[in-house]
Design an enzyme around this catalytic site. Structure first.
Site, PDB file in Angstrom:
ATOM      1  NE  ARG A 125      -4.444  -1.713   1.341  1.00 33.86           N
ATOM      2  CZ  ARG A 125      -5.644  -1.648   1.785  1.00 33.86           C
ATOM      3  NH1 ARG A 125      -5.834  -1.032   2.870  1.00 33.86           N
ATOM      4  NH2 ARG A 125      -6.402  -2.432   1.146  1.00 33.86           N
ATOM      5  CD  GLN A 130      -3.043   5.760  -3.673  1.00 33.08           C
ATOM      6  OE1 GLN A 130      -3.427   6.564  -4.380  1.00 33.08           O
ATOM      7  NE2 GLN A 130      -2.950   6.040  -2.198  1.00 33.08           N
ATOM      8  CG  ASP A 133      -5.022  -2.100  -2.806  1.00 30.95           C
ATOM      9  OD1 ASP A 133      -5.329  -3.233  -2.682  1.00 30.95           O
ATOM     10  OD2 ASP A 133      -4.891  -1.217  -1.902  1.00 30.95           O
ATOM     11  CB  SER A 136      -8.227  -0.395  -2.338  1.00 29.24           C
ATOM     12  OG  SER A 136      -7.323  -0.230  -1.092  1.00 29.24           O
ATOM     13  CE1 TYR A 233      -5.003  -4.251   4.496  1.00 32.58           C
ATOM     14  CE2 TYR A 233      -2.609  -4.151   4.110  1.00 32.58           C
ATOM     15  CZ  TYR A 233      -3.769  -4.310   3.681  1.00 32.58           C
ATOM     16  OH  TYR A 233      -4.073  -4.631   2.274  1.00 32.58           O
TER      17      TYR A 233
END
Length: 377
Positions: A125, A130, A133, A136, A233
């Site tokens: 991350r 991004q 991902d 997400s 996280y």
């Protein structure tokens, strides 16, 4: 460079790892794309659409023959890749921490078969990753769908309604866990007109909750409540914090109509957030949606793949929630895969060449060995 896209075989899986949009983009890079017949049908992408985008359609054996990269949503059984050449890249969500044959045992199988397995859920991350991902992109849709599932089970309206026959009070919704899924759940419940509150072990999320117009519910003045883990996280909570949170939540949850839980800790069972005793304090007709049900569940008594009722409260435990929005979730997943491979595409070599930072993070197996430090430590 041949890229193969397989039809998913996992039970209930409706997504597909490439769409006609990404097939065109791969073709523009100079890749040949082969799609297994019917791979996208469950996600509303037909074979004709893939052919129009430049893909070839065929059997699994034909699709795999000569493939350099295999794209998937969930990792296939190693036996299903018997027609692939040694050294082929498998790029998918591989669930390396999963239990039984769907977890580490399957990773070992990839190593034994000479497959270079790249786990997209291990994507670091960091800012430049991004757009790659998958956690997400899929969690975003799962958070949205969780609210719709709650609304479908809830026997009342979400917004306040002023009518000639009287006023209907707004539903009260509580989101536990404010990651990507939780934030989307907050936003969606707000759009539907609910009074929304939320909590998380990470104090930094308080401003995010407020920015969406919801009320933050946080334990105050307890040491060690930051809960910030690596990569954004959450980590496991201290005993002191768990006790204080349980007391706070018990009083709050009894007043809620809808509760959505989203808390997950990578590589570990989902933390228990709601006990049977707390469920018993909720009024009949209330709904709880447990988005962590496949990892052991945040809610005592939730059952993966089922909607159960306890103390008059409906507990929703749908599996693979993102797949319940298969068209959009496939589109986002497919873009994640394209963004990953295209970022490292070497025009001279005609293939992607990974760097150490991201390559070492996602690579599970290579040259017949398990090589990822998260699995070796």
């Amino acid at each position: 460079m041949k890229i193969a896209v397989l039809r998913e075989t996992a039970s209930g899986e409706r997504r597909v790892a490439a769409t006609p949009e990404t097939v065109k983009k791969f073709a523009a890079l100079g890749a040949q794309v082969a799609v297994e017949q019917g791979a996208g049908v469950a996600a509303s992408y037909d074979d004709a659409g893939y052919e129009a985008a430049g893909a070839t359609i065929g059997t699994r054996a034909a699709t795999l023959k000569g493939a350099d990269i295999v794209l998937g949503i969930q990792g296939p059984d190693p036996a299903d890749l018997k027609d692939a050449a040694k050294g082929v890249w498998l790029v998918a969500g591989l669930n390396p921490f999963g239990a039984g044959e769907n977890g580490r045992a399957r990773v070992d199988g990839y190593a034994a078969a000479g497959i270079e397995a790249l786990a997209m859920e291990f994507m670091p991350r960091i800012t430049r990753a991004q757009s790659m991902d998958i956690l997400s992109s899929q969690a975003n849709l799962a958070g949205y769908k969780a609210v719709l599932d709650a609304a479908a089970e809830y026997g009342r309206a979400f917004p306040m309604m002023m009518t000639a026959a009287g006023t209907v009070s707004a539903a009260k919704a509580f989101v536990m866990g404010v990651g990507v899924a939780g934030l989307q759940a907050i936003a969606t419940a707000r759009r539907l007109g609910a009074q929304v509150s939320a909590t998380d072990v990470r104090s930094a999320t308080k401003e995010q909750i407020q920015s969406l117009g919801a009320k933050p519910i946080f334990v105050e003045n307890v040491a060690g409540i930051e809960g910030e883990g690596s990569g954004g996280y959450a980590t496991e909570m201290s005993e002191e914090y768990q006790k204080a949170q349980a007391e706070l939540v018990s009083g709050h949850i009894a007043k809620q109509d809808i509760v959505i839980t989203t808390a997950l800790i990578p590589g570990r069972p989902a933390p228990r957030l709601i006990s049977d005793a707390q469920i018993a304090t909720m009024r009949p007709g209330s709904v709880i949606v447990d988005l962590a049900v496949e990892s052991g569940g945040n809610v005592e008594g939730s059952v993966a793949g089922e909607v159960v009722e306890k103390h008059g409260v409906r507990i929703v435990g749908h599996k693979n929630v993102a797949s319940r929005l298969a068209t959009d979730s496939s589109a986002l997943f497919a873009r994640n895969l394209y963004n990953f491979l295209s970022t490292f595409w070497d025009k001279e070599a005609g293939k992607p060449v990974l760097d150490e930072e991201i390559g070492d993070a996602v690579r599970l197996t290579k040259d017949g060995q398990v090589v990822n430090q998260r699995l070796l430590g």
